[in-house]
Write an enzyme that holds these catalytic residues in place. Structure first.
Site, mmCIF file in Angstrom:
data_model
loop_
_atom_site.group_PDB
_atom_site.id
_atom_site.type_symbol
_atom_site.label_atom_id
_atom_site.label_comp_id
_atom_site.label_asym_id
_atom_site.label_seq_id
_atom_site.Cartn_x
_atom_site.Cartn_y
_atom_site.Cartn_z
ATOM 1 N N CYS A 55 37.832 47.654 40.655
ATOM 2 C CA CYS A 55 37.005 46.397 41.024
ATOM 3 C C CYS A 55 37.842 45.731 42.024
ATOM 4 C CB CYS A 55 36.877 45.620 39.927
ATOM 5 S SG CYS A 55 36.047 44.015 40.455
ATOM 6 N N CYS A 67 37.873 41.901 41.435
ATOM 7 C CA CYS A 67 38.749 41.350 40.437
ATOM 8 C C CYS A 67 39.997 41.333 40.765
ATOM 9 C CB CYS A 67 38.383 42.328 39.252
ATOM 10 S SG CYS A 67 36.810 42.689 38.800
ATOM 11 N N ASP A 68 40.450 42.307 41.229
ATOM 12 C CA ASP A 68 42.036 42.773 41.428
ATOM 13 C C ASP A 68 42.501 42.536 42.812
ATOM 14 O OD1 ASP A 68 42.084 43.277 38.664
ATOM 15 O OD2 ASP A 68 41.351 45.224 38.845
#
Ligand code: NDP
Length: 309
Positions: A140, A143-144
């Site tokens: 992701c 997300c990261d």
């Protein structure tokens, strides 16, 4: 009360999954006056909420993030009094009606069920991948990506997901290398063009990842050229894997008719079990579009509403 003393709750419509399919279905069943609960599962919004930018959902010409789009879906469902339960289904019993759905916190007795559990990322299944997941290996970018500011990352895959997320990662990373097993991308032409023109993106063609190597975090990736068989170790701080998705359907495996992990539905989104409907990537492994999943959710909800008149 059952043996495990969980609270029981009767509901007219239980929707398992809160992606585009689940939340769109909720908008329709709740608006039709049916008491509706959405079990969100582990990620509210499902796959869309993991998508950095959505630019092809009709009606939203401005680029918005997956999380923003999910918030709009949620707002609309709640406006019609659909209830969101931030919990996951652990077990379902579709052999009795009302259907029994056990979650961490409750036992639902549902008159009608919409299965919208969607899909999840396929892992590479190579040594080091699992060990470094969350320590440099990610599925992701939204997300990261932030954690890789000024770093060098690899993106594995050649489809729309890989190339779009690689483009997103260039906001943070100093260099993004797309590792693809062939020498042509599968991604749409417009996306390919953007990647080819981006100075921060380069490509390792005809290459597969054989191992993720590091000590406490990702340090390098062992890559094999499939044409020459040459193996090399390339330094990276992170590895983002986008090699496709598979349906999350273990929950109802063996209880509705399925093929290749996808629930089989008729043209009205009915499964073979009366009262159980399915939508989105629970039934579709081909289109994988927010608009298609949303449409499936709407179809399931309308059929369900008519079946209950
Ligand atoms: P795809 O199946 O389209 O692409 C997967 C990619 O990973 C392919 O390039 C494939 O290689 C590669 N791959 C598969 N297995 C392996 C493996 N074991 N090792 C190495 N590489 C592998 O998946 P996506 O998730 O990218 O997209 C799925 C669907 O969702 C598509 O229809 C896509 O168009 C759609 N989508 C649309 C978006 C949009 O419209 N904006 C955004 C994201 C996805 P190969 O090419 O050789 O098969």
């Amino acid at each position: 009360m059952t043996e495990n003393h969980k609270e029981q709750k009767n509901v007219q419509v239980l929707i398992v999954g809160s992606g585009a399919a689940g939340l769109s279905a909720a908008i329709y069943t709740a608006r039709a006056g049916l008491q509706t609960v959405v079990l969100t599962g582990p990620t509210l919004g499902g796959q869309i909420s993991l998508t950095a930018e959505v630019e092809n959902y009709p009606g939203f010409p401005e680029v918005l993030s997956g999380v923003e789009l999910v918030a709009k879906f949620q707002e609309q469902a709640e406006k019609f009094e659909a209830e969101l339960d931030y919990d996951s289904a652990l077990k379902v019993d579709l052999s009795v009606r009302p259907f029994v759905v056990e979650t961490e916190g409750k036992i639902y007795l549902a008159e009608n069920l919409i299965l919208a559990t969607g899909s999840k990322a396929i892992p590479l299944n190579v040594p080091g991948e699992e060990e470094f997941t969350g320590k440099g290996v990610s599925y992701c970018a939204t997300c990261d990506g932030f954690f890789f500011r000024g770093k060098k990352v690899a993106v594995v895959g050649g489809g729309n997901s890989a190339v779009e997320e690689a483009l997103f990662l260039t906001r943070f990373a100093s260099q993004v290398t797309i590792i693809h097993r062939r020498d042509t991308l599968r991604a749409d032409a417009i996306v390919q063009k953007r990647a080819m023109e981006n100075p921060k993106i380069d490509f390792l063609w005809d290459s597969v990842v054989e191992e993720v190597i590091g000590d406490g975090g990702v340090e390098k990736v062992r890559v094999r050229n499939v044409k020459t068989d040459q193996v090399s170790e390339v330094p990276f701080d992170g590895v983002f894997v986008f090699i496709g998705h598979r349906p999350v359907s273990g929950l109802f495996d063996g209880q509705v008719e399925m093929e290749n992990g996808l629930a089989i539905v008729d043209s009205y989104m009915r499964t073979n079990v009366p009262g159980v409907y399915a939508a989105g990537e629970t039934v579709d492994g081909f289109y994988r579009q927010v608009a298609v999943s949303a449409a499936h959710g709407v179809m399931a909800a309308i059929t369900l509403t008519k079946d209950n008149e």
